[in-house]
Design an enzyme around this catalytic site. Structure first.
Site, short mmCIF file in Angstrom:
data_model
loop_
_atom_site.label_atom_id
_atom_site.label_comp_id
_atom_site.label_asym_id
_atom_site.label_seq_id
_atom_site.Cartn_x
_atom_site.Cartn_y
_atom_site.Cartn_z
N GLU A 30 -12.39 102.37 6.20
CA GLU A 30 -13.49 101.47 5.84
C GLU A 30 -13.74 101.52 4.33
OE1 GLU A 30 -16.55 102.85 8.49
OE2 GLU A 30 -15.26 102.41 10.21
N ALA A 72 -14.67 99.95 12.90
CA ALA A 72 -14.06 100.01 14.23
C ALA A 72 -13.17 101.25 14.27
CB ALA A 72 -13.25 98.74 14.46
N GLU A 73 -13.82 102.41 14.28
CA GLU A 73 -13.06 103.66 14.13
C GLU A 73 -12.05 103.84 15.24
OE1 GLU A 73 -16.39 103.53 13.81
OE2 GLU A 73 -16.66 104.01 11.69
N ASP A 98 -18.73 113.22 10.88
CA ASP A 98 -19.72 113.01 11.94
C ASP A 98 -19.40 111.76 12.78
OD1 ASP A 98 -22.24 114.73 10.49
OD2 ASP A 98 -20.78 113.81 9.17
N HIS A 142 -24.85 113.08 9.03
CA HIS A 142 -23.92 112.92 7.89
C HIS A 142 -23.70 114.23 7.16
CE1 HIS A 142 -24.83 108.65 8.47
NE2 HIS A 142 -23.88 108.32 7.61
#
Ligand SMILES: Cc1ncc(C[n+]2csc(CCOP(=O)(O)OP(=O)(O)O)c2C)c(N)n1
Ligand SMILES: [Mg+2]
Lengths: 344, 331
Positions: A30, A72-73, A98, A142
């Site tokens: 990303e 869209a991991e 995370d 995070h």
């Protein structure tokens, strides 16, 4: 020849060297370039990653090899896994570790298992780069350090570089390794400067580094906690105790020999880890040493870790949450049976 | 897309209009204040501001009660304010103080007030979508007639959770409204690049539910579309995708240089197309509020934001023991 570079620049340098060396290396994630299909940013990109670590790489290699993904991991991580299995050597960025919840299957059940399940006939030369670490006031979602999660899983290698030199050499090893590797980048280290070798070099996995020699105590520091360990060692030295500080550099494989040999010499072990303590890397190392070097121990092994709690946001709470030199000294003072050190 | 602004919104009472305008101002002034305070280095961590998108949160939450639930995003301050969260408690949370809504443990990205049906800002993109259908499931099983609203970004629509959640809401006819805040960007990537679909509301067709795209800068347009969607959910007629075309005035997070933004488009969005300016015009044209009334509200809001800052600065940090409290209910 050595050059001065930041941890972040060392990553950028390693990726460029790898991409120059091998056309199969791609960078995907990303906003690794940012600004895709925005006219004035088509060549130069925008962010180059959320901390600007990969900035400029798209300019050199173009958007065919530096690929911005949608959020869209599971989709792009799965794609990176099978791109690796079918001929590419992807560097896939998971922005913060995370976010692994969104693509754990792709890493845990696919990347890590292909080679074994397929009888050694498939290879997944995938490198996952991801950001970990507390101390940035980034709160519970995070700030985690989830390397233990991956160390638990057979089939994926786990790398936790603590300085620019190691980062470059370990990342290059990761990229050209034929197994899946996850490399943790501590967000608080990005600005740290250090001597880095010029040009291409690799550092082998499973080789710890002794950062400081000592005979009275072994301190294993994970990731940036090696610096907490070194500070504690300095303070202990003033009291006449010499601590040996070890940076394991990779958790899977783990250089058990260096740690065990040190413990054989010192008889005492403290492991410093900012991750949660249960089923953690610190706990794992303690178990290995307890198992293989029990007879050499003069005191119980101590772990200085985060508490069994999420990372708090509020800055004073986060400070309390983290390991400190004083916590290490307190642990040592218990190990040697008196408390005189708490005032160091 | 619906662009006609100057029609009277159906069923918007003067009281409601005042409430809406006040909430929009609260969001704008809160975010502007946080922007300034962050720039001074007085608040830590990641901060994502909602300024510019006020009409969406307020236009939708205007139809909800405290018993209805919302799920939110990393850009959650606006949703919190629209759902009635206390300004002092919110600001103190961002300052990491003990008096914060989450005792300072969560910060900007995790502000929540379950008593107001605000199920939390969220650091994980896409996480709010399944959470919203869970609240819808509770309402359905318990037959409460409550509604769950999911606020999510255009970027989140590319996440698998969007499709899983919308599909389930559709097959189970859950009382959920999926409100997409399409601000054209997910971080430094444009919606046009990252999404194959032209509009997020187009997905309503394949999932066989109601869907609509409105001008999200136009308060009455959002208000009316949300009225229909919420009513549909309450009556047990199933979910809706309500896509609101909007713009985020500040960067993705504080510190973002925003090189990816078209400067002309940004200028237009924050001036003539500004949601608050447009709603002010509407209120005056409809003779709901005078310029003076508006000024009065603006001043009162300013006082409340100043008070929230004072309250936060004077509040203590959490007690050391809070590091390990609240991990479990019992252990
Ligand atoms: C699972 C996950 N992936 C990535 C991120 C990093 N991230 C935070 S916000 C964001 C962009 C979200 O875009 P959008 O949904 O359009 O919301 P907006 O910021 O525009 O309000 C990204 C990629 C995240 N927090 N969680
Ligand atoms: Mg967006």
């Amino acid at each position: 020849m050595a050059v001065k570079m930041s941890y972040s620049e060392a990553i950028n340098d390693a990726i460029r060297l790898a991409m120059r060396k091998d056309d199969d290396v791609i960078l995907i994630g990303e906003d690794v370039a940012g600004g895709a299909e925005v006219d004035h940013l088509q060549d130069e990109g925008a962010w180059g990653g959320v901390f600007g670590v990969t900035k400029g790489i798209v300019e050199e290699f173009g958007r065919d090899r530096v690929i911005d993904t949608p959020i869209a991991e599971s989709g792009y991580m799965g794609a990176a896994v099978s791109a690796a299995a079918t001929g590419l050597r992807p560097i896939s960025e998971l922005m913060f570790n995370d976010f692994i919840g969104s693509c754990l299957d792709e890493v845990m059940n696919q990347a890590a298992k292909f080679h074994y399940m397929f009888g050694g006939k498939a290879k997944v030369p995938l490198t996952i780069r991801t950001i970990d670490g507390a101390g940035f006031n980034a709160a519970a979602q995070h700030s985690q350090s989830l390397y233990a999660l991956f160390t638990h899983i057979p089939g994926i290698k786990v790398v936790i570089p603590s300085n620019p030199y190691d980062m470059k050499g370990l990342l290059l090893s990761a990229i050209f390794d034929d197994d899946p590797v996850i490399v943790f980048e501590d967000k608080t280290l990005y600005g740290m400067k250090g001597e880095v070798g010029e040009g291409f070099y690799t550092i082998p996995f499973g080789k710890a580094e002794i950062k400081r020699a000592g005979k009275d105590l072994t301190i294993v520091g994970l990731g940036k906690q090696v610096y907490t360990a070194l500070k504690a060692a300095d303070q202990l030295a003033k009291k006449g105790f010499e601590a040996e500080v070890i940076d394991p550099r990779t958790l899977s494989p783990l250089d058990e020999d260096t740690i065990i040999n040190s413990v054989k010499k010192t008889g005492r072990l403290i492991i410093v880890d900012e991750a949660y303590p249960r089923c953690s890397a610190a706990t794992d190392i303690a178990a290995i040493v307890g198992d293989k070097a029990f007879d050499y121990l003069d005191a119980p092994i101590k772990r200085v870790t985060a508490p069994h709690a999420p990372v708090p946001f509020s800055p004073p709470l986060e400070k309390l949450y983290m390991p400190t030199p004083q916590k290490i000294i307190d642990a040592f003072s218990v190990m040697v049976g008196n408390k005189v050190f708490s005032a160091v | 897309m619906q662009t006609e602004t100057q029609v009277a919104a159906k069923d918007m009472t003067v009281e409601k209009a005042k409430w809406i305008y006040t909430k929009m101002q609260e969001i704008r002034q809160f975010e502007t204040a946080v922007h300034d305070i962050f720039a001074k280095g007085e608040i830590p961590g990641f901060v994502h501001l909602y300024a510019g998108e006020e009409a969406v949160a307020v236009g939708v939450c205007a139809h909800l009660t405290d018993d209805d639930s919302i799920t939110s995003t990393h850009r959650g301050h606006g949703h919190c304010i629209a759902k009635g969260c206390d300004l002092n408690g919110m600001m103190a949370e961002i300052y990491g103080r003990a008096t914060g809504l989450c005792k300072g443990k969560g910060g900007s990205m995790h502000i929540a007030d379950v008593s107001k049906g605000m199920l939390g800002a969220n650091g994980i993109v896409g996480a709010g979508l399944p959470l919203a259908i869970g609240a819808g499931l509770t309402a359905k099983v318990k037959k409460t007639k409550n509604v769950a609203v999911c606020f999510f970004g255009d970027g989140a629509s590319n996440h698998g959770t969007f499709h899983e959640a919308v599909n389930m809401a559709a097959i189970w006819k859950l009382p959920v409204v999926f409100v997409c805040e399409n601000n054209g960007f997910g971080e430094a990537s444009t919606f046009d690049y990252a999404a194959a679909a032209d509009q997020i509301a187009d997905f309503a067709k394949v999932y066989k539910i109601a869907g609509e795209t409105v001008d999200g800068k136009d308060l009455p347009a959002v208000y009316e579309a949300a009225a229909k969607a919420v009513a549909r959910a309450r009556k047990g007629e199933g979910p809706t995708i309500l896509e609101c075309m909007t713009y985020r005035d500040f960067g993705h997070f504080e510190g973002d240089t925003q090189s990816y933004k078209d400067k002309e488009a940004q200028k237009k969005a924050i001036t003539e197309d500004d949601a608050i300016v447009r709603f002010q015009d509407y209120l005056k044209k409809q003779k709901i509020l005078t310029g003076q009334d508006i000024k009065k509200i603006d001043d009162a809001v300013k006082a409340s934001i100043d008070e929230a800052i004072r309250f936060s600065e004077e509040s203590p940090f959490p007690d050391a023991k809070e590091v390990t409290t609240d991990v479990y209910v019992s252990y």
